[in-house]
Scaffold this motif. Structure first.
Motif, PDB file in Angstrom:
ATOM      1  N   PHE A   1       0.497  -0.938  -0.373  1.00 48.06           N
ATOM      2  CA  PHE A   1       0.065   0.356   0.086  1.00 48.06           C
ATOM      3  C   PHE A   1       0.742   1.054   0.216  1.00 48.06           C
ATOM      4  O   PHE A   1       0.241   2.765  -0.345  1.00 48.06           O
ATOM      5  N   TYR A   2       1.817   0.775   0.778  1.00 44.68           N
ATOM      6  CA  TYR A   2       2.785   2.657   0.846  1.00 44.68           C
ATOM      7  C   TYR A   2       4.076   2.446   0.451  1.00 44.68           C
ATOM      8  O   TYR A   2       3.828   3.582  -0.387  1.00 44.68           O
ATOM      9  N   LYS A   3       4.835   1.621   0.168  1.00 47.14           N
ATOM     10  CA  LYS A   3       6.187   1.233  -0.632  1.00 47.14           C
ATOM     11  C   LYS A   3       6.671   0.458  -2.118  1.00 47.14           C
ATOM     12  O   LYS A   3       7.598  -0.086  -1.186  1.00 47.14           O
ATOM     13  N   PRO A   4       5.316   0.211  -2.439  1.00 49.45           N
ATOM     14  CA  PRO A   4       5.833  -1.274  -3.268  1.00 49.45           C
ATOM     15  C   PRO A   4       7.312  -0.785  -4.091  1.00 49.45           C
ATOM     16  O   PRO A   4       6.984  -2.033  -4.477  1.00 49.45           O
ATOM     17  N   LEU A   5       7.263   0.074  -4.693  1.00 41.18           N
ATOM     18  CA  LEU A   5       8.125   0.459  -5.200  1.00 41.18           C
ATOM     19  C   LEU A   5       9.383   0.101  -4.987  1.00 41.18           C
ATOM     20  O   LEU A   5      10.540  -1.028  -6.307  1.00 41.18           O
ATOM     21  N   PHE A   6       9.158   0.728  -3.673  1.00 42.83           N
ATOM     22  CA  PHE A   6      11.183   0.544  -2.724  1.00 42.83           C
ATOM     23  C   PHE A   6      10.900  -1.248  -2.608  1.00 42.83           C
ATOM     24  O   PHE A   6      12.545  -1.320  -2.786  1.00 42.83           O
ATOM     25  N   TYR A   7       9.908  -1.526  -2.208  1.00 46.04           N
ATOM     26  CA  TYR A   7      10.272  -2.744  -1.778  1.00 46.04           C
ATOM     27  C   TYR A   7      10.550  -3.966  -2.606  1.00 46.04           C
ATOM     28  O   TYR A   7      11.157  -5.450  -2.844  1.00 46.04           O
ATOM     29  N   LEU A   8      10.155  -3.636  -4.171  1.00 51.17           N
ATOM     30  CA  LEU A   8      10.398  -4.120  -5.029  1.00 51.17           C
ATOM     31  C   LEU A   8      11.437  -4.032  -5.603  1.00 51.17           C
ATOM     32  O   LEU A   8      12.768  -5.166  -6.095  1.00 51.17           O
ATOM     33  N   ALA A   9      12.014  -3.163  -5.504  1.00 49.08           N
ATOM     34  CA  ALA A   9      13.590  -2.952  -5.930  1.00 49.08           C
ATOM     35  C   ALA A   9      15.292  -3.797  -4.866  1.00 49.08           C
ATOM     36  O   ALA A   9      15.975  -4.074  -4.378  1.00 49.08           O
ATOM     37  N   HIS A  10      13.782  -3.215  -3.472  1.00 47.69           N
ATOM     38  CA  HIS A  10      14.565  -3.719  -1.870  1.00 47.69           C
ATOM     39  C   HIS A  10      13.852  -5.078  -1.433  1.00 47.69           C
ATOM     40  O   HIS A  10      13.774  -4.287  -0.301  1.00 47.69           O
ATOM     41  N   PRO A  11      13.631  -5.909  -2.329  1.00 47.26           N
ATOM     42  CA  PRO A  11      12.615  -7.303  -1.571  1.00 47.26           C
ATOM     43  C   PRO A  11      13.651  -7.656  -0.148  1.00 47.26           C
ATOM     44  O   PRO A  11      12.726  -7.948   0.825  1.00 47.26           O
ATOM     45  N   LEU A  12      14.734  -7.634   0.172  1.00 50.15           N
ATOM     46  CA  LEU A  12      14.782  -8.161   1.433  1.00 50.15           C
ATOM     47  C   LEU A  12      14.242  -7.392   2.675  1.00 50.15           C
ATOM     48  O   LEU A  12      14.942  -7.645   4.048  1.00 50.15           O
ATOM     49  N   ASP A  13      14.528  -5.661   2.540  1.00 47.53           N
ATOM     50  CA  ASP A  13      14.213  -4.798   3.439  1.00 47.53           C
ATOM     51  C   ASP A  13      12.791  -5.115   3.945  1.00 47.53           C
ATOM     52  O   ASP A  13      12.152  -4.785   5.106  1.00 47.53           O
ATOM     53  N   ILE A  14      12.120  -6.017   3.397  1.00 50.24           N
ATOM     54  CA  ILE A  14      10.921  -6.514   3.434  1.00 50.24           C
ATOM     55  C   ILE A  14      11.153  -7.248   5.110  1.00 50.24           C
ATOM     56  O   ILE A  14      10.489  -6.597   6.191  1.00 50.24           O
ATOM     57  N   LEU A  15      11.639  -7.691   5.453  1.00 54.12           N
ATOM     58  CA  LEU A  15      11.942  -8.363   6.168  1.00 54.12           C
ATOM     59  C   LEU A  15      12.605  -7.076   7.472  1.00 54.12           C
ATOM     60  O   LEU A  15      12.551  -7.901   9.116  1.00 54.12           O
ATOM     61  N   LYS A  16      13.414  -6.137   7.501  1.00 50.08           N
ATOM     62  CA  LYS A  16      13.461  -4.497   8.123  1.00 50.08           C
ATOM     63  C   LYS A  16      11.935  -4.907   9.059  1.00 50.08           C
ATOM     64  O   LYS A  16      11.008  -3.799   8.546  1.00 50.08           O
ATOM     65  N   MET A  17      11.423  -4.936   9.998  1.00 45.62           N
ATOM     66  CA  MET A  17       9.701  -4.980  10.691  1.00 45.62           C
ATOM     67  C   MET A  17       9.774  -2.967  11.040  1.00 45.62           C
ATOM     68  O   MET A  17       8.819  -3.292  10.882  1.00 45.62           O
ATOM     69  N   TRP A  18      10.846  -3.056  11.966  1.00 49.42           N
ATOM     70  CA  TRP A  18      11.069  -1.771  12.966  1.00 49.42           C
ATOM     71  C   TRP A  18      11.134  -0.667  11.466  1.00 49.42           C
ATOM     72  O   TRP A  18      11.035   0.299  11.788  1.00 49.42           O
ATOM     73  N   ASP A  19      11.257  -1.034  10.354  1.00 43.23           N
ATOM     74  CA  ASP A  19      11.378   0.309   9.634  1.00 43.23           C
ATOM     75  C   ASP A  19      10.514   0.339   8.638  1.00 43.23           C
ATOM     76  O   ASP A  19      10.543  -0.608   7.455  1.00 43.23           O
ATOM     77  N   GLY A  20       9.688   1.156   8.535  1.00 43.68           N
ATOM     78  CA  GLY A  20       8.423   1.473   7.975  1.00 43.68           C
ATOM     79  C   GLY A  20       7.047   0.459   8.783  1.00 43.68           C
ATOM     80  O   GLY A  20       6.404   0.812   9.256  1.00 43.68           O
ATOM     81  N   GLY A  21       7.061  -0.034   9.777  1.00 42.03           N
ATOM     82  CA  GLY A  21       6.473  -0.758  10.281  1.00 42.03           C
ATOM     83  C   GLY A  21       5.152  -1.713   9.176  1.00 42.03           C
ATOM     84  O   GLY A  21       5.762  -2.365   8.481  1.00 42.03           O
ATOM     85  N   MET A  22       4.280  -2.068   9.930  1.00 45.54           N
ATOM     86  CA  MET A  22       2.686  -2.549   9.422  1.00 45.54           C
ATOM     87  C   MET A  22       1.740  -1.678   9.303  1.00 45.54           C
ATOM     88  O   MET A  22       1.835  -0.158   9.312  1.00 45.54           O
ATOM     89  N   SER A  23       0.810  -2.066   7.978  1.00 47.34           N
ATOM     90  CA  SER A  23      -0.463  -1.093   8.210  1.00 47.34           C
ATOM     91  C   SER A  23      -1.574  -2.126   8.877  1.00 47.34           C
ATOM     92  O   SER A  23      -1.971  -2.919   8.725  1.00 47.34           O
ATOM     93  N   PHE A  24      -2.352  -1.236   9.465  1.00 46.61           N
ATOM     94  CA  PHE A  24      -3.472  -2.034   9.906  1.00 46.61           C
ATOM     95  C   PHE A  24      -3.879  -2.581   8.959  1.00 46.61           C
ATOM     96  O   PHE A  24      -5.109  -3.590   9.229  1.00 46.61           O
ATOM     97  N   HIS A  25      -4.448  -1.823   7.824  1.00 45.81           N
ATOM     98  CA  HIS A  25      -5.582  -1.693   6.349  1.00 45.81           C
ATOM     99  C   HIS A  25      -5.285  -3.791   6.310  1.00 45.81           C
ATOM    100  O   HIS A  25      -5.715  -4.275   5.806  1.00 45.81           O
ATOM    101  N   GLY A  26      -3.706  -3.960   5.919  1.00 47.14           N
ATOM    102  CA  GLY A  26      -3.310  -4.621   6.008  1.00 47.14           C
ATOM    103  C   GLY A  26      -3.744  -5.597   6.949  1.00 47.14           C
ATOM    104  O   GLY A  26      -3.900  -7.090   6.322  1.00 47.14           O
TER     105      GLY A  26
END
Length: 277
Positions: free
Chosen positions: A89-114
Motif C-alpha cells: 500500500f505504501y512503498k511497493p516500488l521501493f520494496y520491489l527494488a529492495h526485497p530483503l528490506d521487507i524483513l526489516k519490521m522496524w523500518d516502516g512498520g506495518m499497516s492496519f489495513h493489511g
C-alpha cells in the motif's frame, strides 16, 4: 521555522523505544505492544465465549480451546498481513527494488489495513476448519482487538513516529526526529484514544448491552464503520507520509484505505439485520 504558541509546547517524553538491548537482540515497546494486545485479545475472546447470556441461547462461535488454537493463526494474520500491507500500500516500488528490506519490521512498520485483511484470511481459514462462518469469527475479533490497536498507537508515540501536522495549540509537541522542529499534533495519542478507547467501548456496548453477538456480522460491522470513521478523522490531524503526500490535494492514503472499510461496515450492519437471532 517557528509557529505561534511555540513556548507553550509540551516536551517530548524521553522514553527509549528499546526496553532492553542484549547484543544484536533488542526488545522494543512496539513489539511488546503487539504481544500484549494479542494476549489481551485471546483472553477477552475466552471471556466472550464463556458468557452464555451474550449469545442469547446460540452456540458461541468457538470453544475456549479453539480460541487458544486460533491465537497462532491470528498472530500470523496480523504480522504477515500488516507487513505485506505496508509494503504493497505504501512503498511497493521501493520494496520491489529492495526485497530483503521487507524483513526489516522496524523500518516502516506495518499497516492496519493489511493486518485487518490478514486477520480476515486467518478467520476464513480457521473458521472453515472448525465449521464456523466468517462473520461470526470476525465478530469475536472485532470485540477483542481494539485494545491492541490503542497500545500500538502509544508505541508509535514512544517511537516518535507518525506524528501530526503543525499546530499552535498548547498541547503541540516537538518530536525529536522532525527536521522542522515545530510543534505538532500528537496524532498518535488521538488515534490511541479513538482506536483503543472509543472503538473498544462502542463494540463492548453493542455486545454486552444490545446482544450484537446474537446477530452474525453486527459486531464486526460496528468495528469496521467506527474504525474507518475514526481513522479518517485522525488523518485530518496526522502528517501524511512524505513519500506519498496528499491525493487530490486533501486525501491521505489512510483516508483512501478507510473508505472501503466504512462501506464494508455498513454492508455488514445491513446484512446482520436479516440474520436469524
Amino acid at each position: 521555522m517557528t509557529l505561534p504558541g511555540l513556548l507553550a509546547v509540551i516536551p517530548f517524553p524521553d522514553v527509549d523505544p528499546v526496553i532492553v538491548q542484549l547484543g544484536p537482540f533488542a526488545v522494543r515497546w512496539y513489539a511488546v505492544a503487539y504481544i500484549v494486545g494479542l494476549v489481551f485479545a485471546s483472553w477477552y475472546m475466552k471471556r466472550l465465549v464463556s458468557t452464555p447470556r451474550l449469545w442469547g441461547g446460540r452456540k458461541p462461535s468457538m470453544t475456549v480451546a479453539q480460541v487458544d488454537d486460533f491465537f497462532i493463526w491470528s498472530v500470523l494474520g496480523v504480522v504477515l498481513g500488516g507487513r505485506l500491507g505496508y509494503v504493497l500500500f505504501y512503498k511497493p516500488l521501493f520494496y520491489l527494488a529492495h526485497p530483503l528490506d521487507i524483513l526489516k519490521m522496524w523500518d516502516g512498520g506495518m499497516s492496519f489495513h493489511g493486518g485487518f485483511l490478514g486477520v480476515v484470511v486467518a478467520c476464513l481459514l480457521y473458521g472453515r476448519a472448525i465449521g464456523c462462518s466468517l462473520d461470526r469469527m470476525l465478530d469475536l475479533g472485532a470485540a477483542s482487538v481494539p485494545v491492541g490497536l490503542g497500545l500500538g498507537r502509544l508505541a508509535n508515540f514512544v517511537n516518535g513516529e507518525l506524528w501530526g501536522r503543525p499546530t499552535d495549540l498548547p498541547w503541540g509537541i516537538v518530536f525529536p526526529h522532525d527536521q522542522l522542529q515545530v510543534p505538532r499534533h500528537p496524532s498518535q495519542l488521538y488515534e490511541a484514544v479513538l482506536e483503543g478507547g472509543v472503538l473498544f467501548l462502542a463494540v463492548r456496548i453493542a455486545t454486552h448491552r444490545y446482544g450484537a453477538l446474537q446477530h452474525p456480522g453486527r459486531a464486526s460491522g460496528i468495528f469496521a464503520l467506527v474504525y474507518g470513521l475514526s481513522r479518517i478523522l485522525a488523518e485530518c490531524f496526522r502528517e501524511p507520509d512524505a513519500f506519498l503526500g496528499y491525493f487530490g490535494g486533501f486525501l491521505t492514503m489512510g483516508m483512501i484505505l478507510s473508505l472501503p472499510l466504512c462501506a464494508v461496515g455498513v454492508w455488514l450492519l445491513l446484512r446482520s439485520r436479516h440474520e436469524p437471532a
